[in-house]
Write an enzyme that holds these catalytic residues in place. Sequence first.
Site, short mmCIF file in Angstrom:
data_model
loop_
_atom_site.label_atom_id
_atom_site.label_comp_id
_atom_site.label_asym_id
_atom_site.label_seq_id
_atom_site.Cartn_x
_atom_site.Cartn_y
_atom_site.Cartn_z
N HIS A 115 0.78 -1.29 0.15
CA HIS A 115 -0.12 -0.02 -0.08
C HIS A 115 0.70 1.28 -0.03
CE1 HIS A 115 -3.31 -2.53 0.60
NE2 HIS A 115 -4.13 -1.64 0.68
N LYS A 151 -14.90 -8.02 -8.61
CA LYS A 151 -13.84 -8.80 -9.61
C LYS A 151 -13.34 -10.01 -8.81
CE LYS A 151 -10.69 -8.54 -13.07
NZ LYS A 151 -9.65 -7.76 -13.91
N GLU A 157 5.58 -34.00 -1.85
CA GLU A 157 4.07 -33.32 -2.55
C GLU A 157 4.59 -32.63 -4.01
OE1 GLU A 157 0.34 -33.68 -0.75
OE2 GLU A 157 1.78 -35.15 -1.64
#
Lengths: 439, 282, 188
Positions: A219, A247, A291
């Site tokens: 920000h 959105k 994984e």
Amino acid sequence: MSFPWAEHYTPKHPLMQWIDEKLPLPRLVYNAIGAGYPVPRNLNYFWNFGVLAGLALVIQIVTGVIMAMHYGANTLVAFGTVEQTMRDVNAGWLMRYAHATGASFFFIVVYLHIFRGLYYSSYKAPREMVWLLGLVIFLLMMATAFMGYVLPWGQMSYWGAKVITGLFGAIPVVGEPIQTWLLGGFAPGNASLNRFFSLHFLLPFVIAGVIILHIWALHIPGSSNPTGVEVKGPQDTVPFHPYYTAKDGFGVGIFLILFSIMLFYAPNYLGHPDNYIEANPLSTPAHIVPEWYFWPFYAILRAFTVDFFFVPAKLLGVLAMFASILLLFFLPWLDTSPVRSGNYRPTFRKFFWILVIDVLILGYCGGAPAEEPYVMISQVAAAYYFAHFLIILPLIARFEKPLPLPNSITEAVLNRYNIQGEQDALPGMGSDPQPSNAG
Amino acid sequence: MVRIGAFLVGLFFAGWLLISFLVGAVAYVSEPPAKTVEHEFHKNPKHVSFSFDGPFGKFDQAQLQRGFQVFKEVCSACHSLKFVAFRDLEALGYNEAEVKAIAKQWAIKTPDVDPKTGEMSTRDPVPADYFPKPFANNVAAAAANNNAIPPDLSLMTKARHHGTAYVYSLLTGFQAQPAELLKEFPDAKTPEGLHYNPYFANLNLAMAPPLTADGQVTYGDGTKATVDQMAKDVSAFLTWTAEPKLENRRRAGLPTIIFLLIASGLAYMSYQNIWADKKKKA
Amino acid sequence: MASVEHTDGEGLSGVEGVRRRDFINIAAVSFAGVGAVAVVLPLIDQMNPSADVLALASTEVDLSAIQPGQAIKTTFRSQPLFVRQLTEKEIAEADKVDPSTLRDPQTLEERTVDGKKQWLVTMGVCTHLGCVPLGAGEGENRGEFGGYFCPCHGSSYDTAARIRKGPAPKNLEVPKYSFTSDTAILVG
């Protein structure tokens, strides 16, 4: 926040006014993800993945806290308690599969988020801190995911824990003491399981904390955008709410549909069958793989097969695997091109897509057995990976001739929709062809 | 400075990887890795269809009951089923009294402590009990089975790739070792006490063919108990033991996804509405 | 304030358009709300007793070793269960009381099985705050009414395990049970 034209929070309801005076939390939220945060108006769907990653973390924390309610962190019962959760606990199968599938989706979303950052060079000034904090989150995620995978105490859990902690054993002199310290024993056991459980519970909240820093840092300069041209004025931005909340709402819907298809119809697809066999310290599975989200790094680890003088291949592999992640921390200073977006960098764009394919190949090889031709393929692919970031990117930045940039975000948007008249009438458009603060 | 360092590190890693590649490639060409007998003769599971295939498939209760019968009369002598309780059998269509009777008449008894003497003893299982294990521990299991421990079957169909088809193929896949195999790999003769099965990972399996003759069990529903039928039924049963909530999961999925499709459609329309004045298409 | 940027579109599309827009936005948000509520249901349900806990819902008790005047403590659904064989004297004492004077009026007949009046089967859980009353074990304080006595807050139960004194509101609970033979009961 950083834009003078940002909307200011003015609480209407007296209660909100009262709260805002005592604790300006409503104001904080308003400025972070509300109408008080002006965002470039031209973000494409690739900018959805930050919010989706946050959603994935929430799913993991909620289902994870529930799994912990039914889990017993003891090697004698761990496998059984997970099985019992699946069979006897009300909606237990849903919680377990949501947590397991959720981990995969978290990584899918984060990888897309990272590759968006790579393509649009979101790591460049003034957003280096956003990138660095993002990498910290990524490292924490990897640690959390690894420890979480150990908890069901299946065969892959056990041997994964053994192999990954064994990586530290490759470090000269201090390696073995570090490995036994990590495990609390000479092999994965009760002590390891308990500490992994404790940390697996803790780290997601640390991740949540770093995410707050990540958003905070974002920000300060504001979001980047597909043109890579900085915001020049109010006409370039829209308030986050309602424009991007709407959105993102749509993005969340699509995410949840894909997540549900996986969760309800193929929950074990991304898992490994061996983890449905209870851990057995006396018998190693024929083919140990982590994984899928670790496969590219695992391929780099295994690609080193030749000792470098006094440095054994095993140690080289470990160093290279850590280097492959750590080099990303230097990215803002390796790619010095003043142009951010890959859309305006023809050479960079070609190499970017080669990198994407390269990482997919590495992933495929990492999941394949450690035999030829996979090892040879991963050697070439890993060589490209290092060359891409450490050699090619700095060179492109030096020699590439970028395409002309639009003068502003608004100009780019209007060009896209062929609205000529309005374009001339827009105020505040500089003729600065390149962002002045990049570089 | 950063870029010079990076260049050197990159050169080192990339260079050494390429050298490793050359070393590997030369070795690969000069002496290609020897083919292994598993690589040549191991077979992937057969294609076999079940009522629960596909995203909307359901278990066939009659088949599960038959499969349970095969498990009870054939497999349970050696294999445990430790994550399944007798009470779970109600999902196969047995009522409470039948489950009670099955538990009470189960050949293997549940270990317990004699309430009078405190000595270890056994008792008839009750519906709340899990299926008792045929061997007290792994040592006993290994001692009774030529050093091979019969694995627990609760999760077998999830613990192998294409587990249901794997179990079916394994049960119907016992055969004499092919002559070509012995010709190509004379050392790979099946050792004494093991049994050749191309669907097993290393081809030689300690378990003797468990289903040997048609009519080995007598089905109550009149289905002809061929070896193929028994193998299919018990594979279906073991699919249920591994994933008893399969139907719940699939049932919950469809409405969830339909709901999400509608919600996403609305979200898209809402998104388009909100952006209508920002995206004026020419 | 960026008035150029932040119009709600009202000026542009007219009243009709606004209504349609609002409707779709409200519908989308409502769907999200309904979805969130639907997700919460299993999250709550998972804390209910699981199937294996519910399955352990019955206990068999062998009565053959319990002499008149004796009691045993066993467990039922993970809580203490008292099984006592009353003496003639205890039965008489219990019958002597006029139920209408009791806090929780019940006769001994109502609390036992027909024809098996000497077998008093109750939960060992004080109805006040759930402590285990004394009196089932040999030599324990049975309180001033000769039944059970809860040491936590001084509730006294009589020989039929009815509350007579102290803060407990109800008699000790009699679970569902049945005799499977003359010397065995099945609780639950």
